[in-house]
Design an enzyme around this catalytic site. Sequence first.
Site, PDB file in Angstrom:
ATOM      1  N   LYS A   1      44.191  51.405  20.478  1.00 43.20           N
ATOM      2  CA  LYS A   1      45.363  51.820  19.723  1.00 43.20           C
ATOM      3  C   LYS A   1      45.111  53.171  19.042  1.00 43.20           C
ATOM      4  CE  LYS A   1      47.246  48.306  17.640  1.00 43.20           C
ATOM      5  NZ  LYS A   1      47.271  47.260  16.608  1.00 43.20           N
TER       6      LYS A   1
ATOM      7  N   ARG B   1      45.945  48.307  10.401  1.00 40.85           N
ATOM      8  CA  ARG B   1      45.940  47.443  11.588  1.00 40.85           C
ATOM      9  C   ARG B   1      44.604  47.515  12.302  1.00 40.85           C
ATOM     10  NH1 ARG B   1      51.619  47.139  13.561  1.00 40.85           N
ATOM     11  NH2 ARG B   1      52.755  48.679  12.351  1.00 40.85           N
TER      12      ARG B   1
ATOM     13  N   GLY C   1      48.157  40.212  18.941  1.00 42.40           N
ATOM     14  CA  GLY C   1      48.383  39.188  17.928  1.00 42.40           C
ATOM     15  C   GLY C   1      47.123  38.492  17.454  1.00 42.40           C
TER      16      GLY C   1
ATOM     17  N   MET D   1      44.479  39.930  15.867  1.00 43.40           N
ATOM     18  CA  MET D   1      43.822  40.489  14.697  1.00 43.40           C
ATOM     19  C   MET D   1      44.858  40.725  13.601  1.00 43.40           C
ATOM     20  SD  MET D   1      40.641  40.959  15.776  1.00 43.40           S
ATOM     21  CE  MET D   1      39.945  42.349  14.940  1.00 43.40           C
TER      22      MET D   1
ATOM     23  N   ARG E   1      50.649  51.309  24.520  1.00 45.23           N
ATOM     24  CA  ARG E   1      49.459  50.779  25.212  1.00 45.23           C
ATOM     25  C   ARG E   1      49.912  50.306  26.586  1.00 45.23           C
ATOM     26  NH1 ARG E   1      49.081  45.558  21.232  1.00 45.23           N
ATOM     27  NH2 ARG E   1      51.092  44.706  21.770  1.00 45.23           N
TER      28      ARG E   1
ATOM     29  N   HIS F   1      55.430  36.565  20.232  1.00 38.32           N
ATOM     30  CA  HIS F   1      54.018  36.220  20.388  1.00 38.32           C
ATOM     31  C   HIS F   1      53.819  35.228  21.531  1.00 38.32           C
ATOM     32  CE1 HIS F   1      50.400  33.829  19.322  1.00 38.32           C
ATOM     33  NE2 HIS F   1      49.905  35.030  19.125  1.00 38.32           N
TER      34      HIS F   1
ATOM     35  N   ARG G   1      34.279  21.528  58.174  1.00 37.70           N
ATOM     36  CA  ARG G   1      33.398  20.370  57.918  1.00 37.70           C
ATOM     37  C   ARG G   1      33.829  19.259  58.865  1.00 37.70           C
ATOM     38  NH1 ARG G   1      34.142  22.225  52.223  1.00 37.70           N
ATOM     39  NH2 ARG G   1      32.102  22.358  51.218  1.00 37.70           N
TER      40      ARG G   1
ATOM     41  N   ARG H   1      30.656  23.347  61.550  1.00 31.74           N
ATOM     42  CA  ARG H   1      29.384  22.791  61.085  1.00 31.74           C
ATOM     43  C   ARG H   1      29.217  21.380  61.637  1.00 31.74           C
ATOM     44  NH1 ARG H   1      28.457  21.705  54.840  1.00 31.74           N
ATOM     45  NH2 ARG H   1      29.795  19.934  55.294  1.00 31.74           N
TER      46      ARG H   1
ATOM     47  N   GLU I   1      20.970  26.491  52.440  1.00 30.72           N
ATOM     48  CA  GLU I   1      21.377  25.768  51.230  1.00 30.72           C
ATOM     49  C   GLU I   1      20.209  25.010  50.606  1.00 30.72           C
ATOM     50  OE1 GLU I   1      24.513  22.989  52.247  1.00 30.72           O
ATOM     51  OE2 GLU I   1      23.682  22.636  54.236  1.00 30.72           O
TER      52      GLU I   1
ATOM     53  N   SER J   1      24.816  31.069  56.691  1.00 27.07           N
ATOM     54  CA  SER J   1      25.940  30.906  55.772  1.00 27.07           C
ATOM     55  C   SER J   1      25.408  30.198  54.535  1.00 27.07           C
ATOM     56  CB  SER J   1      27.052  30.087  56.434  1.00 27.07           C
ATOM     57  OG  SER J   1      28.067  29.861  55.488  1.00 27.07           O
TER      58      SER J   1
ATOM     59  N   GLY K   1      25.225  27.943  51.671  1.00 25.01           N
ATOM     60  CA  GLY K   1      25.886  26.755  51.111  1.00 25.01           C
ATOM     61  C   GLY K   1      25.483  26.667  49.651  1.00 25.01           C
ATOM     62  N   THR K   2      26.200  27.425  48.854  1.00 24.52           N
ATOM     63  CA  THR K   2      25.751  27.568  47.462  1.00 24.52           C
ATOM     64  C   THR K   2      26.016  26.339  46.609  1.00 24.52           C
ATOM     65  OG1 THR K   2      27.759  28.861  47.221  1.00 24.52           O
ATOM     66  CG2 THR K   2      25.673  30.063  47.266  1.00 24.52           C
ATOM     67  N   ASN K   3      26.801  25.395  47.124  1.00 24.42           N
ATOM     68  CA  ASN K   3      26.956  24.140  46.367  1.00 24.42           C
ATOM     69  C   ASN K   3      25.610  23.415  46.360  1.00 24.42           C
ATOM     70  OD1 ASN K   3      29.658  24.806  46.388  1.00 24.42           O
ATOM     71  ND2 ASN K   3      30.137  23.484  48.119  1.00 24.42           N
ATOM     72  N   ASP K   4      25.080  23.225  47.560  1.00 25.84           N
ATOM     73  CA  ASP K   4      23.782  22.548  47.634  1.00 25.84           C
ATOM     74  C   ASP K   4      22.654  23.428  47.124  1.00 25.84           C
ATOM     75  OD1 ASP K   4      23.849  19.828  48.548  1.00 25.84           O
ATOM     76  OD2 ASP K   4      24.790  20.598  50.370  1.00 25.84           O
TER      77      ASP K   4
ATOM     78  N   CYS L   1      29.779  29.913  52.157  1.00 26.06           N
ATOM     79  CA  CYS L   1      30.878  28.964  52.300  1.00 26.06           C
ATOM     80  C   CYS L   1      30.888  27.928  51.180  1.00 26.06           C
ATOM     81  CB  CYS L   1      30.854  28.298  53.669  1.00 26.06           C
ATOM     82  SG  CYS L   1      29.377  27.323  53.952  1.00 26.06           S
TER      83      CYS L   1
ATOM     84  N   TYR M   1      30.771  38.449  55.073  1.00 26.84           N
ATOM     85  CA  TYR M   1      32.040  37.829  54.687  1.00 26.84           C
ATOM     86  C   TYR M   1      31.795  36.804  53.592  1.00 26.84           C
ATOM     87  CZ  TYR M   1      30.497  33.706  57.205  1.00 26.84           C
ATOM     88  OH  TYR M   1      29.779  32.615  57.587  1.00 26.84           O
TER      89      TYR M   1
HETATM   90  C1  PEP Z   1      27.465  23.855  50.297  1.00 26.60           C
HETATM   91  O1  PEP Z   1      26.545  23.085  50.081  1.00 26.60           O
HETATM   92  O2  PEP Z   1      27.653  24.879  49.625  1.00 26.60           O
HETATM   93  C2  PEP Z   1      28.432  23.575  51.369  1.00 26.60           C
HETATM   94  C3  PEP Z   1      29.373  24.425  51.678  1.00 26.60           C
HETATM   95  O3  PEP Z   1      28.344  22.389  51.957  1.00 26.60           O
HETATM   96  P1  PEP Z   1      28.910  21.033  51.334  1.00 26.60           P
HETATM   97  O4  PEP Z   1      29.674  21.390  50.121  1.00 26.60           O
HETATM   98  O5  PEP Z   1      29.744  20.426  52.391  1.00 26.60           O
HETATM   99  O6  PEP Z   1      27.656  20.293  51.051  1.00 26.60           O
HETATM  100 MG    MG Z   2      26.022  21.644  51.600  1.00 25.37          MG
END
Ligand code: PEP
Ligand code: MG
Length: 947
Positions: free
Chosen positions: A33, A102, A111, A113, A346, A469, A577, A683, A817, A836, A838-841, A904, A924
């Site tokens: 501001k 202000r 809103g 502050m 602003r 607001h 899957r 997979r 993974e 690929s 597998g960031t969950n595992d 993935c 990707y």
């Molecule tokens: C993972 O593990 O990231 C994955 C994509 O496989 P899933 O979730 O099916 O275990």
């Molecule tokens: Mg997995």
Amino acid sequence: MSDKKWVYLFSEVDEAEDYAGDWDGVRSLLGGKGANLGDMTRAGVPVPPGLTITTEACNAFQGSRQFPEGMWQQVLDALKVVEEQSGKKFGDPENPLLVSCRSGAKFSMPGMMDTVLNIGMNDEVAKGLAVKSGDEKFVEDSYRRLVHMLGTVVMGIDDELYEEPLHTYKQEKGYKSDAEMTAADWAAITETYKKVVKDQKGFDFPQDPYKQLELAVKAVFDSWESKRAIDYRRRENIADDLGTAVNVQTMVFGNMGGDSGTGVAFTRDPQTGENVMFGDYLMNAQGEDVVAGIRNTSKISGLKEELPEVYEQFFDITERLENHYKDMQDVEFTIEHGKLWMLQTRNGKRSAQAAVKVAHDMVVEGLIDKATALTRVTPEQIDLMLHPHFSHDDIDSAKKEGRFYAKGVNASPGAAVGQIYFDADTVEKMHTVEKQDVIMVRPFTKPDDVHGMLSAKGILTSEGGATSHAAVVARQFGVPCVVGTSDINIDMAKRQMTCKGITVKEGEWVSLDGSTGEVYVGKLGMTTPDISEQKELMTLLDWADEVSRMQVWANADYPRDAARARDYGAKGIGLCRTEHMFFDVERLPDVQKMIMNAEDTQRMLNSIERLEIALESGRLEGRGLSDDDKVALKAEIDAEKAAMEKSPAANAYFGALEKILPQQRGDFYGLFEAMTGLPVIIRLIDPPLHEFLPSSEELLTEVITLKAKGITEGLAEKENLLEVVQGLHESNPMMGLRGIRLGIVYPDIMKMQVKAIFEAACDSKLQGFDPHPEIMIPLTGHVNELKTVQPTLLQIAKDVMAEKGVEVDYKFGTMIEIPRACVTAGEIAEYAEFFSFGTNDLTQMSFGYSRDDAERTFLGVYVDKGILPKNPFQQLDRDGIGRLMKLAVEEGRKVRPDLEIGICGEHGGDPSSIEFCHMIGNNYVSCSPFRVPLARLAAAQAALKHG
Ligand code: PEP
Ligand code: MG
């Protein structure tokens, strides 16, 4: 150091720029501001003179809670200049200068502050000003506002203690609105308010203007550390150490009579993005009245008729401002006795839809380039645009059933269905503790309602306009919101609202549509918007693809999801899957039959294989075989084969596989058809087999019940199933027999899948499609696993293609993974043509947090306590998991420079994680079809940021 400059006049913006280095530095130093006020002053826009106390002063204040040395003297010196610039004097009853105080941080926090107006007013000044202005009512009104604001904002006195006596006073006088209050009435209220200060604080309301200013500046500094400011920063990822600047500015008055007024406006419609001036104003009123939405405002277009010259000047200035900042502006203005003053400009907050349209249109208008447009929209906004809304059919039937309730101002788009609650605390509690979908209903909202607004699925107010607001905050957070629904009467005491005789009580359901402003009683069904109708978004995403280095693929199991992903711009399928198809009710019996008979059959197969190897090598259990032994062994093999041919288990097993194969072939054919010309990663089976069977508890109950009732029919079957389920039991199934381990222990399942994939690919190619299958092996942790499994599968691929007489382009690769796979990625890349993540595992295995339980049990506490900055299952932990990934990319590409790398796991749809994937060189990211559009933008933004 005492010579440090803590204070800049608006007219000293050049000096600030010299000190800060660049414009971003000025914004950090003076806040958004303050920087803009300086910039506007420099550009010759009529801005009331003032000064800015820097964010550096705020930060210096935070530790000691004392103004840094020299700061206050600089304020006093600068104020002298402001007096000269305005021709008025602070505290002078003859010709008083009044100022506002202000906050203004680098990033706008609407809103959030505190603001104090009319500083400099006291008993003497009020008397003098009344004579000078000839408008005693305006003066008394201004004075009571100061006493009120200084009390609530600066001294922390409860607002109710001010609202209540005013309400009672008006009731006693029979007044309906503030406009009916006379000068004497306001003076009486001021006296009451002064008593509130005395009662609550034990001292008199400060008459010294400098004391008032000092307290106000401290309050603004303090408000940086207030709960609502901290909540806002957490939500918006704003750093705590930025601090806020303080702007002290000459007051100009919109409440000086019929030729004065005040308003707020956007240079484009912040709801739709349309290039039309949008805003509200009120004649004879002060800014707070417009923003709080307490009085009903007029549309800005009305000003054209009311004060045509002022409107023309206003239009001209705002156009200049938009061209100067090259973005939609949100301006505040005041007209004092026919003179226009710009109080603030602003970049305007806007709905997701407006963000896309404004960015797109400004490129078309030649105001900005495509790269800038891509930074004007956030991935989250794109996500919002694709959120559901009510279907026309549902709306029609709700109207026919008489469930249409009320219509207000459509303040923030999107549909919401929830149970209503009337105060922010209850809304928050019902959402977080009771896990309800909640609609927050209020007469109007204030900054301390923000925690409730953040918890709500939708917001409904009976008062206020499109710039109130509630509207501004809801739009920013993407919460559907309807405001100014004046037909609704809210009874806070009875905790209910009534409209045209229909009463809805707390806890009952309503549905509201923030795009149309309509409110319905009960629940309406929602549908998903069609992206193809959103032309500007489609264009913007095409521009995104032009600059991205990474592609966006989608996780899709079925042809219809793949088709949606393709419509949304996916350039491939990053994860199909296959096991999801096994859960189909028609298929599950065969899948279960396969599992039930897998172990017995495999035992026979293994025994035959062992004997065949012995026969071939001439050795069994370490000893050499004689010719007689070999004849006997051959006979044994034949007998075992014959036994297997007759074995019910083996027949059931192979029979089931044979039935599943054509079904899978059909699934894959559909995917290749939908994704013709693009890669499709399929997979092979991943989950532990028990997931396809009923739970052992469920079965045990059924068995016991059957036995207790003496029912024998079906009992043996259930007992058999129970035995299999118990046999498959593992203490840590996520670390057990799954993924590639299944492919080693029960190879026929994966073999069947690969056969189905290649048959489908060949068939689709023969039908004129262009399939690009990529076979992905899950859960590899050791290269020897791939060495064991992959050759057989490759051979099947080749055999099928030879048999069908057609070649398809394919790849074999693996999920990464397991932490060990990252560390040994170089070895794995010898066999895998793609990785690929597998960031969950990978997150589960590296942190050692169960992905099924951690969020429920401790992860929330970890995040609340700051042990982890974010839930690592949602946003990639760059320092740990990210480093493993980076290592895997480097090691893998050393061995195979053209190694295709993707992700993935769920992180593939998270903007921060997408940025990281860009940084480590992914080809990707793959995410759910709905997130593909936002991922396309995030990928482009990463490319713009990192090159
Ligand atoms: C993972 O593990 O990231 C994955 C994509 O496989 P899933 O979730 O099916 O275990
Ligand atoms: Mg997995």
